[in-house]
Design an enzyme around this catalytic site. Sequence first.
Site, mmCIF file in Angstrom:
data_model
loop_
_atom_site.group_PDB
_atom_site.id
_atom_site.type_symbol
_atom_site.label_atom_id
_atom_site.label_comp_id
_atom_site.label_asym_id
_atom_site.label_seq_id
_atom_site.Cartn_x
_atom_site.Cartn_y
_atom_site.Cartn_z
ATOM 1 N N GLU A 32 0.867 -1.177 0.000
ATOM 2 C CA GLU A 32 0.000 0.000 0.000
ATOM 3 C C GLU A 32 0.911 1.236 0.000
ATOM 4 O OE1 GLU A 32 -3.466 -0.338 2.873
ATOM 5 O OE2 GLU A 32 -2.202 -2.004 3.530
ATOM 6 N N ARG A 258 5.885 -12.549 9.904
ATOM 7 C CA ARG A 258 6.614 -11.379 9.444
ATOM 8 C C ARG A 258 7.963 -11.293 10.140
ATOM 9 N NH1 ARG A 258 3.467 -6.085 10.970
ATOM 10 N NH2 ARG A 258 5.455 -5.160 10.374
ATOM 11 N N LYS A 268 4.180 1.520 10.983
ATOM 12 C CA LYS A 268 4.154 2.712 10.127
ATOM 13 C C LYS A 268 3.716 3.939 10.911
ATOM 14 C CE LYS A 268 3.423 0.781 5.492
ATOM 15 N NZ LYS A 268 2.486 0.708 4.348
#
Length: 548
Positions: A32, A258, A268
């Site tokens: 994204e 992850r 983020k």
Amino acid sequence: MEMEFSNFIHDIIEKDLEEGVYDRVHTRFPPEPNGYLHIGHAKAIWLDFSTAEKYNGLCNLRFDDTNPTKEDIEYVESIKEDVRWLGFDWEDRLYYASSYFDQLYEFAIQLIKQGDAYVDDLSADEIREYRGTLTEPGKESPYRNRSVEENLDLFIRMKNGEFPDGSRVLRAKIDMSSPNLNMRDPVLYRIAHVPHHTTGDKWCIYPMYDYAHPISDALEGITHSICTLEFEDHRPLYNWVIEKIGFKNPPKQIEFARLEVSNMVTSKRKLRQLVEENFVDGWDDPRMPTISGLRRRGYTPEALKDFCLKTGVAKSKSIVDIAFLEHCIREDLKLKEPRVMAVLNPLKVVITNYPEGQIEMIDIENNPENPEMGTRKVPFSRVLYIERDDFMEDPPKKFFRLSPGKEVRLKGAYFIKCEEVIKDEKTGEIIELHCTYDPATKSGSGFDGRKVKGTLHWVSADHGINAEVRLYDYLYIEDEAGGEPKLNPNSLEILSNCIIEPSIADAKPGDKFQFLRHGYFCVDTKYTTKEKLVFNRIVSLRSSWKNN
């Protein structure tokens, strides 16, 4: 023979190929564009592209750009640069979810006609309240049983811009009592009168990620949709969307754990906060875990890919010690980069019996671990600089460096002995050492066979290059009690009066060196100018990681 590392995803793919589920492998990296990529994304990029390479398949780069309120073309360009820098090529397969907005809209119309979607007038807070909890089922919206005709009319009017933001949404009609909260009539479309970076003002309704993402995969013919574990609970919704629309032989979603690294925070939201509050000097600050920050610091794509490979691909969560990442960096740099002498905290040394005005060119190896890199000439003169820490006026017993009356060897040159210590009359600070040298000791041992235990690096005062050196510590410090990592207020130390041997005079931004006894350093790409060299420390020489 190449060492094998755990990768259960490859086991699944090989079984699919063997059983004829798919006759090819086609993956994608689908970021994204709402921020800069970090080290966790580096592992995803490596996994998506290297998996395709392993099976002679294809890998797309697709921007899942469904939320224009948080996205920007700046992020798009930075992501493309990061993927290229890591050494991967999407060739002609660059895609955007926004390119499918027309098809996504038509599929939504199809779902409404099938009775699988409805327009809801509940507010966001009400939808959240009606959703229920992990232990209590949700409640159906009072608008859930609108007729197909009314839903079509309202959805078309939403598209035409007749309603304000937040007034209506399109929801999937699934099961408000499902144990999986993602299946409790999730939102498929919301109203947002915001221009999009690729479609401009064409749309005022935008698809939700969980709706657009699986359809984009299916439209691109993806076979294996590889994602991280937080999307595991979303997989039933992805499958529901694909099944209701009617795609044949759809992508198979596979989740992996992850990449989490100690002393690194990859949220983020937190990274954006660091940038916006000026704790760091941008997304590419060398302390940041972003790929652009690691690149500017001097990390190499080869080291990062080696790190991704050796940490393996697993289903269970774990945290990798940052010391292992640093070990991979050292292993990559140690045979590639030249050694140079750099004095970071200079102390002046005058060799009183060395002829004034004489300059001697000393041969020093560029990299002892790689003899093929040859040697270089380094100027030696009467006045030198050594590290201030390499001298002690009153040393402890096992101090093998320079002290009054003691001898040390200068790297590649002579033995010197400290004869006199010169101090500032006002402060008492040591400002200069007067030493003598033994001309017979250039080979490394005296003519009488004596030896010394200490060897110091040095730089000629008349020939050294002034530089700024930035020493980085971890941006976050692990909490000993097991809580959230804390910001390190001492994560950056700037040394502005460093002296480096003249062989680095023509160094360009991005060039890397090992500073003897200090670590690996990179010429900074942001602050270096024609007048000023700025170096970032990539990693120190000592590793706390042990290969057991």
